[in-house]
Scaffold this motif. Structure first.
Motif, PDB file in Angstrom:
ATOM      1  N   ASP A  90       0.837  -1.202   0.000  1.00 41.93           N
ATOM      2  CA  ASP A  90       0.000   0.000   0.000  1.00 41.93           C
ATOM      3  C   ASP A  90       0.874   1.255   0.000  1.00 41.93           C
ATOM      4  O   ASP A  90       2.009   1.238   0.491  1.00 41.93           O
ATOM      5  CB  ASP A  90      -0.904   0.014   1.236  1.00 41.93           C
ATOM      6  N   PRO A  91       0.351   2.362  -0.522  1.00 39.05           N
ATOM      7  CA  PRO A  91       1.111   3.623  -0.488  1.00 39.05           C
ATOM      8  C   PRO A  91       1.369   4.048   0.956  1.00 39.05           C
ATOM      9  O   PRO A  91       0.577   3.743   1.860  1.00 39.05           O
ATOM     10  CB  PRO A  91       0.190   4.614  -1.203  1.00 39.05           C
ATOM     11  N   PRO A  92       2.455   4.758   1.221  1.00 36.20           N
ATOM     12  CA  PRO A  92       2.738   5.218   2.585  1.00 36.20           C
ATOM     13  C   PRO A  92       1.695   6.226   3.051  1.00 36.20           C
ATOM     14  O   PRO A  92       1.214   7.049   2.273  1.00 36.20           O
ATOM     15  CB  PRO A  92       4.126   5.849   2.469  1.00 36.20           C
ATOM     16  N   VAL A  93       1.352   6.156   4.338  1.00 34.90           N
ATOM     17  CA  VAL A  93       0.373   7.066   4.928  1.00 34.90           C
ATOM     18  C   VAL A  93       0.938   7.610   6.234  1.00 34.90           C
ATOM     19  O   VAL A  93       1.855   7.030   6.831  1.00 34.90           O
ATOM     20  CB  VAL A  93      -0.975   6.355   5.189  1.00 34.90           C
ATOM     21  N   TRP A  94       0.378   8.739   6.668  1.00 36.23           N
ATOM     22  CA  TRP A  94       0.798   9.367   7.925  1.00 36.23           C
ATOM     23  C   TRP A  94      -0.163   8.946   9.033  1.00 36.23           C
ATOM     24  O   TRP A  94      -1.379   9.071   8.889  1.00 36.23           O
ATOM     25  CB  TRP A  94       0.800  10.887   7.789  1.00 36.23           C
ATOM     26  N   LEU A  95       0.395   8.454  10.159  1.00 38.74           N
ATOM     27  CA  LEU A  95      -0.392   8.000  11.302  1.00 38.74           C
ATOM     28  C   LEU A  95       0.182   8.595  12.578  1.00 38.74           C
ATOM     29  O   LEU A  95       1.358   8.987  12.631  1.00 38.74           O
ATOM     30  CB  LEU A  95      -0.376   6.468  11.396  1.00 38.74           C
ATOM     31  N   PHE A  96      -0.670   8.666  13.615  1.00 39.05           N
ATOM     32  CA  PHE A  96      -0.162   9.067  14.927  1.00 39.05           C
ATOM     33  C   PHE A  96       0.818   7.995  15.399  1.00 39.05           C
ATOM     34  O   PHE A  96       0.488   6.798  15.418  1.00 39.05           O
ATOM     35  CB  PHE A  96      -1.310   9.224  15.923  1.00 39.05           C
ATOM     36  N   SER A  97       2.021   8.425  15.767  1.00 40.81           N
ATOM     37  CA  SER A  97       3.101   7.476  16.044  1.00 40.81           C
ATOM     38  C   SER A  97       2.784   6.614  17.271  1.00 40.81           C
ATOM     39  O   SER A  97       2.059   7.032  18.191  1.00 40.81           O
ATOM     40  CB  SER A  97       4.411   8.227  16.263  1.00 40.81           C
ATOM     41  N   ALA A  98       3.353   5.421  17.270  1.00 43.44           N
ATOM     42  CA  ALA A  98       3.157   4.499  18.396  1.00 43.44           C
ATOM     43  C   ALA A  98       3.731   5.081  19.679  1.00 43.44           C
ATOM     44  O   ALA A  98       3.175   4.888  20.775  1.00 43.44           O
ATOM     45  CB  ALA A  98       3.810   3.149  18.070  1.00 43.44           C
ATOM     46  N   ASN A  99       4.830   5.818  19.570  1.00 47.49           N
ATOM     47  CA  ASN A  99       5.433   6.418  20.764  1.00 47.49           C
ATOM     48  C   ASN A  99       4.517   7.475  21.368  1.00 47.49           C
ATOM     49  O   ASN A  99       4.412   7.600  22.595  1.00 47.49           O
ATOM     50  CB  ASN A  99       6.786   7.023  20.396  1.00 47.49           C
ATOM     51  N   THR A 100       3.827   8.253  20.519  1.00 47.28           N
ATOM     52  CA  THR A 100       2.874   9.246  21.023  1.00 47.28           C
ATOM     53  C   THR A 100       1.687   8.560  21.683  1.00 47.28           C
ATOM     54  O   THR A 100       1.231   8.970  22.766  1.00 47.28           O
ATOM     55  CB  THR A 100       2.393  10.145  19.870  1.00 47.28           C
ATOM     56  N   LEU A 101       1.191   7.496  21.045  1.00 44.77           N
ATOM     57  CA  LEU A 101       0.021   6.804  21.586  1.00 44.77           C
ATOM     58  C   LEU A 101       0.329   6.153  22.935  1.00 44.77           C
ATOM     59  O   LEU A 101      -0.577   5.970  23.766  1.00 44.77           O
ATOM     60  CB  LEU A 101      -0.455   5.746  20.588  1.00 44.77           C
TER      61      LEU A 101
END
Length: 596
Positions: free
Chosen positions: A159-170
């Motif tokens: 799949d194309p790259p997407v921006w997500l809330f990082s695991a470290n932030t979560l």
């Protein structure tokens, strides 16, 4: 209330600009999520990486800005199942949805930062000091410390790259949620308003929207009243001119718009959700642009008049024409600038707009050749000033007073009181006769006397008219002349030529009238009269030719022929030299003959 005059073009233009923005503001959510632009353009790294093209993602996660706006859009709809798709987590669906709800509360109540600065490019901001696949949204401040909210660019499989809330932030979201406290606002909202939805949003959000707008208008009204009351208090006891009163009255509308923008800015800081904060911030920015644009348009007229001193007596008509053209150009520039800023805030790609305008401009230039010709013709008329506002001139077949030199045409008020509009492109190529540029007026008349007038009468009349012209204080002596010019069909013609030392046409007409009346008196004193177009038939018996005079003439010519001195085709040079200058002129009895 904010009043717009129906006949005011400026107000109509501003209303159109505001309507365009509001239409763009209420676009579908995907469009809103994708089109909000960053207000500061991030520079691209000089690294060899090329600027990437955003690939379509159903949730709009191709850019950092799209991820943030898509997430807050879904949590505002309380669609936590879809909101969990923006998190880089492998937790079970229910736990992921709970995490999305907590993150939403954290962002709504603790996030600091100017969110429109977030990059809307697929590669993000490469100069923020973070790793290339990271983007910082802002900082959440809690009692236990500050936490950075980071997005990471993730590619899963093909799949194309997407921006997500990082695991470290979560990982720190539950801790931030506990420090900031639970969402207590919803506890005081009736359950019916929380459960009922209108256009996928809870009803209580729409109630808040309805309350914010009149409250903002009330704040704007209060600020405006206080501001103008303070102004009146500061200038109490001083004389306020009519121009200043007109200026104060004209800027009331723009000041109200600016005050209203402050109200919406305030609403953005007290908004319950991050999405509402972005919306009211966007509305406030747009109203700020509209208010400043309107204020500039209101101030252009008095500023130009002040700089060119248009209201003082004796100002040149050229300055008036330049000021009118300058005002129009500056107003058009201000409106275009305001529209560009509004489009920028609305998220329209200005690069594409500029490219389209460039291509369209070429097409328009070809299609509007006459319009551009008239525009530059108007500029040249004002620059070269062959005519100015207030001048009486002749342009082609038209005569009249110049009333206005505009961008497209020049208006003449003719002698019959009609108005003729001549395109500036044509006027710039015409031969213009400007009567106001005269330093004196030409007086030239031809009069005819009856054929019964004797030569002595004619000389008496010519001498009298000459003396009259020399004596008159408004006639230029050096150029005055009176001459017997020929035998015409109806009489003996005299030409009277002189310059009247007056530039104003009405004054010239009065002097001309005085001279003509004096000429009539001289004609009467000479004993002759003016001739009329007529034909006289004489009936008499033919007495033939005078035999004595005829014989003498024939004898004289015969003598020339016998002596070989017949002067044809002309006299010989010796003969001409012999009797050259032998005729007495001026004739005997003339005052000049005595002096000679």
């Amino acid at each position: 209330m904010i009043n717009f005059k129906a006949g005011n073009i400026t107000s109509k233009t501003l209303i159109i600009l505001l309507a365009i923005f509001l239409a763009l503001s209420f676009l579908p959510d995907n469009a809103f999520a994708q089109k909000l632009p960053p207000l500061s353009v991030s520079k691209e790294n000089s690294a060899p990486a090329k600027q990437e093209v955003a690939l379509d993602d159903p949730l709009g996660r191709s850019t950092p800005q799209g991820t943030l706006l898509g997430f807050i859009r879904d949590v505002d709809r309380e669609d936590y199942e879809r909101a969990a798709e923006y998190l880089d987590t492998r937790q079970p669906p229910k736990r992921a949805q709970q995490l999305a709800s907590q993150l939403s509360s954290v962002l709504n109540h603790g996030l600091s930062g100017y969110l429109p600065k977030l990059s809307n490019k697929p590669e993000g901001n490469l100069e923020d000091g973070l790793r290339p696949n990271q983007e910082k949204i802002g900082v959440v401040k809690t009692f236990s410390g500050n936490y950075d909210i980071i997005l990471e660019r993730v590619q899963r499989g093909d799949d194309p790259p997407v921006w997500l809330f990082s695991a470290n932030t979560l990982k720190f979201v539950p801790e931030m949620y506990r420090d900031l406290g639970h969402d207590r606002v919803k506890q005081y909202i009736p359950k019916a308003l929380r459960s009922y939805k209108l256009f996928e949003y809870p009803a209580w959000r729409w109630v808040g929207l309805v309350l914010v707008i009149p409250l903002s208008f009330l704040i704007a009204w209060f600020i405006t009243r206080v501001l103008f009351a303070s102004f009146r208090f500061a200038f109490r006891g001083r004389t306020v001119t009519t121009q200043n009163k007109e200026l104060i009255h004209s800027i009331k509308g723009p000041i109200r718009i600016l005050a209203l923008s402050l109200g919406f800015y305030g609403a953005s800081f007290f908004s319950y959700s991050l999405l509402a904060r972005l919306f009211w911030l966007r509305v406030g920015e747009t109203l700020l642009i509209v208010g400043l644009t309107w204020l500039c348009l209101r101030l252009i007229d008095p500023v130009v008049e002040k700089l060119l001193i248009l209201r003082q007596p004796g100002v040149s008509s050229g300055k008036i024409a330049i000021a009118r053209l300058l005002r129009k150009i500056v107003k058009v520039f201000v409106i275009i600038t305001g529209a560009i800023f509004i489009f920028y805030v609305a998220g329209i790609n200005l690069t594409a707009v500029a490219t389209g305008l460039g291509i369209g401009g070429i097409a328009v230039a070809f299609a509007a050749q006459k319009t551009l010709e008239n525009l530059f013709g108007g500029v040249m008329l004002i620059w070269d000033q062959p005519v100015r506002v207030g001048d009486f001139c002749r342009a082609g077949d038209y005569q009249g007073t110049v009333e206005d030199i505009g961008l497209r045409s020049t208006r003449l008020r003719t002698l019959s009181r009609t108005v003729v509009s001549i395109p500036n492109g044509q006027l710039a190529t015409m031969s213009l006769e400007n009567y106001n540029m005269r330093d004196k007026n030409l007086f030239r008349h031809n009069i005819q006397l009856r054929y019964e007038t004797s030569s002595d009468q004619l000389q008496f009349l010519i001498a009298g008219i000459r003396r009259l012209l020399y004596e008159h204080p408004k006639v230029e002596t050096s150029g005055a002349r009176v001459r017997f010019t020929g035998f015409k069909n109806s009489g003996l013609e005299l030409e009277i030529f002189a310059y009247i030392l007056e530039a104003e046409h009405p004054v010239f007409l009065a002097i001309q009238e005085d001279l003509l009346l004096r000429f009539m008196n001289l004609v009467e004193q000479s004993g002759t009269s003016f001739s009329f177009p007529s034909q006289t038939t004489y009936i008499a018996r033919d007495v033939g030719l005078n035999k004595e005079k005829t014989g003498k003439a024939v004898e004289k010519v015969d003598t020339w022929r016998k002596q070989g001195v017949l002067p044809f085709p002309d006299y010989t040079p010796d003969d001409i030299a012999e009797f050259e200058n032998k005729l007495v002129y001026p004739e005997s009895g003339s005052v000049f003959h005595k002096k000679a």
